[in-house]
Design a protein around this motif. Sequence first.
Motif, PDB file in Angstrom:
ATOM      1  N   ALA A   1      -5.166   2.311  -5.081  1.00 48.07           N
ATOM      2  CA  ALA A   1      -4.338   1.558  -4.242  1.00 48.07           C
ATOM      3  C   ALA A   1      -4.976   0.441  -3.454  1.00 48.07           C
ATOM      4  CB  ALA A   1      -3.280   2.136  -3.194  1.00 48.07           C
ATOM      5  N   VAL A   2      -6.333   0.861  -2.613  1.00 50.11           N
ATOM      6  CA  VAL A   2      -7.081  -0.041  -1.854  1.00 50.11           C
ATOM      7  C   VAL A   2      -7.844  -0.975  -3.022  1.00 50.11           C
ATOM      8  CG1 VAL A   2      -9.244  -0.261  -0.791  1.00 50.11           C
ATOM      9  CG2 VAL A   2      -7.616   1.434  -0.032  1.00 50.11           C
TER      10      VAL A   2
ATOM     11  N   ILE B   1      -5.303  -3.628  -4.050  1.00 48.83           N
ATOM     12  CA  ILE B   1      -4.960  -4.646  -3.098  1.00 48.83           C
ATOM     13  C   ILE B   1      -6.189  -5.601  -2.845  1.00 48.83           C
ATOM     14  CG2 ILE B   1      -4.713  -4.777  -0.527  1.00 48.83           C
ATOM     15  CD1 ILE B   1      -2.844  -2.441  -0.453  1.00 48.83           C
TER      16      ILE B   1
ATOM     17  N   PHE C   1       1.003  -0.985  -0.121  1.00 44.60           N
ATOM     18  CA  PHE C   1      -0.010  -0.076   0.191  1.00 44.60           C
ATOM     19  C   PHE C   1       0.846   1.268  -0.058  1.00 44.60           C
ATOM     20  CE2 PHE C   1      -2.024   3.473   2.230  1.00 44.60           C
ATOM     21  CZ  PHE C   1      -3.259   3.530   1.369  1.00 44.60           C
TER      22      PHE C   1
END
Length: 337
Positions: free
Chosen positions: A299-300, A303, A281
Motif C-alpha cells: 500500500a505504501v 501511494i 491507505f
Amino acid sequence: MNFPQMSFEALQGKYKILAIDDNENNLKVLKLILEKEGYEVHIISDGGAALQWVRENKPDLVLLDVLMPDVDGFEICRQIKAADSLKRIPVIIITALNQLDDRIKGIELGADEFLTKPINKRELLARVTNLLKFKKLSSQLESTRNVIMSFAFAVDLFDPHGKGHSKRVGIYSFECAKLLGLSQEMITEIEFGAYLHDLGKIGIPSQILQKTTPLSEEEYEIYKRHVTIGYEICAPLGNLSRSNSIILHHHERFDGLGFPDGLAGDKIPLGSQIVAIADSFDIMTHGLIYREHYSIEEAVELIQNDAGMRYNPDIVKKFVELPLSDLERLSNVKMFN
C-alpha cells in the motif's frame, strides 16, 4: 398545551461559580451580588485549596484575584487552562493591577476576561452572563459534534469490510498532520473532518455500498454524491468550516481529475489532501468487498507511485515517514476500541 419558555436568566441557578480571593470582604461582596441573581456561589480564600476544589467540583466559572500569598491567581489560571478536564471553564481575573504587562500575562495564560477593582456590579454581571452563555453554546456544539461523529462511525457498519474505517482514517490523518508540524487547532479539525469524511454515505443506497462487483458508471455517479450529502449535513455547523471542506473535497486529486469540483494542487484544502492519502491507505490495507487487500508495504508503494498525480508528493513523503510498525498497530484499531 403551551408551556412558558424559560429565559436564560431563569436558568441561572444551574450555574456554579467559584470566587477566589484572600480578602474575605471582597468574597462576601461577590457572593452577595451573584447570589441575588440566582447563581450558586462558593468562596475560597486559599489558592491551593481553591485549585483542589476546582478539580473536584468543576465549576461553571471562576472569579480569580491575582495578588494572593502562596499560589497566586496567575498560577491558578495556568493550571486550570492546562488541564484537559478544566480548560473550558471560563476564568475572570479580578485585580487591582491595571498594567498592560499583567493583562498580557493573563491573556497568555488563558484568562477569558478581566475586571479591575473596585468592581462595578453591572460590568461584573454582564461579563459573567456573557461567558456562561458562551460556555453553554460551546457545550451544545460539542454534544452535536459527538452525535454527528457517532453517526459517521455507524455508517461504517453498512460495509462488511469498512468496520472501523473512519476511526482509522482519523488516526492516520492525525499522525500525518503532526508530522507536517501543523498547529494543534488545525490537527484537531483535520482529525475530526477525517472521522466524518464518509458521513454522506448515509444517503447512498445500501445496494451500492455493499455491491460485490465494481460499480457501473451510473452507480458510481450516485456514489460520488456522498461528499456533497455529508457536507450538507454538517454545513449548518458553520464553525466547522475546515472539517466540512475535508468532507467535501477528500476525493479531489492532485492532478485535478477528482470530484466533486476537479480541484488541483494547492487549491485542494490541506486537510482534504491529508485525508485522501489516509483514506486510500486504509482501503488498500483492509480491502473492498470486490477487491482483496494489500500488505502495508504494498500500500505504501502504491501511494508513493501516485505521488504528484493522485496525491500531494510532499504529504506522501511525510505519511510514509510513519514507522510501518506504528501503521500496522494503528491499522488494527477497531471502531469502539
